[in-house]
Write an enzyme that holds these catalytic residues in place. Sequence first.
Site, PDB file in Angstrom:
ATOM      1  N   SER A 145      81.761  59.862  90.927  1.00 51.63           N
ATOM      2  CA  SER A 145      80.403  60.027  91.479  1.00 51.63           C
ATOM      3  C   SER A 145      80.057  58.867  92.398  1.00 51.63           C
ATOM      4  O   SER A 145      79.181  58.969  93.252  1.00 51.63           O
ATOM      5  CB  SER A 145      79.383  60.090  90.341  1.00 51.63           C
ATOM      6  OG  SER A 145      79.770  61.089  89.431  1.00 51.63           O
ATOM      7  N   ARG A 146      80.733  57.725  92.217  1.00 51.40           N
ATOM      8  CA  ARG A 146      80.419  56.544  93.027  1.00 51.40           C
ATOM      9  C   ARG A 146      81.109  56.576  94.387  1.00 51.40           C
ATOM     10  O   ARG A 146      80.784  55.752  95.243  1.00 51.40           O
ATOM     11  CB  ARG A 146      80.779  55.273  92.259  1.00 51.40           C
ATOM     12  CG  ARG A 146      79.876  55.059  91.040  1.00 51.40           C
ATOM     13  CD  ARG A 146      80.076  53.722  90.373  1.00 51.40           C
ATOM     14  NE  ARG A 146      79.025  53.431  89.418  1.00 51.40           N
ATOM     15  CZ  ARG A 146      79.141  53.517  88.087  1.00 51.40           C
ATOM     16  NH1 ARG A 146      80.283  53.893  87.556  1.00 51.40           N
ATOM     17  NH2 ARG A 146      78.130  53.240  87.299  1.00 51.40           N
TER      18      ARG A 146
ATOM     19  N   LEU B 213      77.914  66.139  89.326  1.00 47.88           N
ATOM     20  CA  LEU B 213      79.203  66.752  88.980  1.00 47.88           C
ATOM     21  C   LEU B 213      80.090  66.958  90.199  1.00 47.88           C
ATOM     22  O   LEU B 213      79.614  67.385  91.257  1.00 47.88           O
ATOM     23  CB  LEU B 213      78.956  68.108  88.293  1.00 47.88           C
ATOM     24  CG  LEU B 213      78.107  68.066  87.022  1.00 47.88           C
ATOM     25  CD1 LEU B 213      78.006  69.471  86.405  1.00 47.88           C
ATOM     26  CD2 LEU B 213      78.645  67.078  85.993  1.00 47.88           C
TER      27      LEU B 213
ATOM     28  N   HIS C  44      84.730  66.597  86.962  1.00 48.14           N
ATOM     29  CA  HIS C  44      83.952  67.108  85.824  1.00 48.14           C
ATOM     30  C   HIS C  44      84.271  68.580  85.584  1.00 48.14           C
ATOM     31  O   HIS C  44      84.338  69.039  84.442  1.00 48.14           O
ATOM     32  CB  HIS C  44      82.449  67.002  86.104  1.00 48.14           C
ATOM     33  CG  HIS C  44      81.947  65.599  86.266  1.00 48.14           C
ATOM     34  ND1 HIS C  44      81.505  65.104  87.472  1.00 48.14           N
ATOM     35  CD2 HIS C  44      81.808  64.595  85.360  1.00 48.14           C
ATOM     36  CE1 HIS C  44      81.097  63.853  87.294  1.00 48.14           C
ATOM     37  NE2 HIS C  44      81.289  63.516  86.033  1.00 48.14           N
TER      38      HIS C  44
END
Length: 282
Positions: free
Chosen positions: A188-189, A34, A38
């Site tokens: 997240s990447r 997260l 998010h």
Amino acid sequence: MSTVTQPAVVTTIADLRARLEGRTVALTPTMGALHAGHLALVDEAVRRAETVVVSIFVNPLQFGPEEDLDRYPRDLAGDLAALEGRGVDCVFAPSAAEMYPDGRPQVTVRAGSVGETLEGRSRPGHFDGMLTVVAKLLGIARPAFAMFGQKDAQQLHLVQRMVADLDVATTIVPVETVREADGLALSSRNRYLSPEERAAAPALHRALEAAASAGDRGIDAALAAAQSVLMGEELIEVDYLKVVEPRTFLPVPDDYRGPARALIAAQVGPARLIDNDALYLN
Ligand code: PAF
């Protein structure tokens, strides 16, 4: 119920259903790792309903054989710490066996032709797998509201289509993309990027801004403006740069005038990054 500080962690479908019985639920589906993007979804969920559930499940069905399923970041302890004090009632963190007890399900959701374009073209089967897990999560939690980020615009469109086409009684709530100060959309990447790649990555957003500024001169001018930003960036390998009509998600015709959405996907070092923004074509 949304004054609870520490979310309860629920790992079985039966326990989640028992816990949510009779409540008005807002669901934020996630794959964990997260970040502030998010948390914006979670905050919107807290504004919408008395009971807030965050699901954390890295869904194997939406990853291709060559994709990053095994190395996709997983950090349940960190995710719980991030959610503490935010008004989340429970985190649903099932195992793959809980979600798919017989392995790959026999009946899955098909995303249709739009699911085979753009992201779906580079990631065959991705949207079928995504919609299948979202359908399951909506069936399990039966939320009145479910939050989806605008950053994954094609995902958001397809979830909205699924809910409309299959008469699912959940309102899908789109939430604006959260960006770093230099414009890079949170993902997240992003953590896969080297310092040099991280420095190059905001060009994706700059290209979208250039397209929006040139939109009053038509689609060709918008695309040319975006391409000229990207041309100078050696570390960015563009997969697609397209403009779609927001209602259908189909490419806009050459003479199109009106609201549109520019979408971009690129490989930046080891990370496949996507971004999109609204523009108006004249
Ligand atoms: O956007 C995501 O994180 C995932 O695609 C989702 C919606 C949680 C389904 O696995």
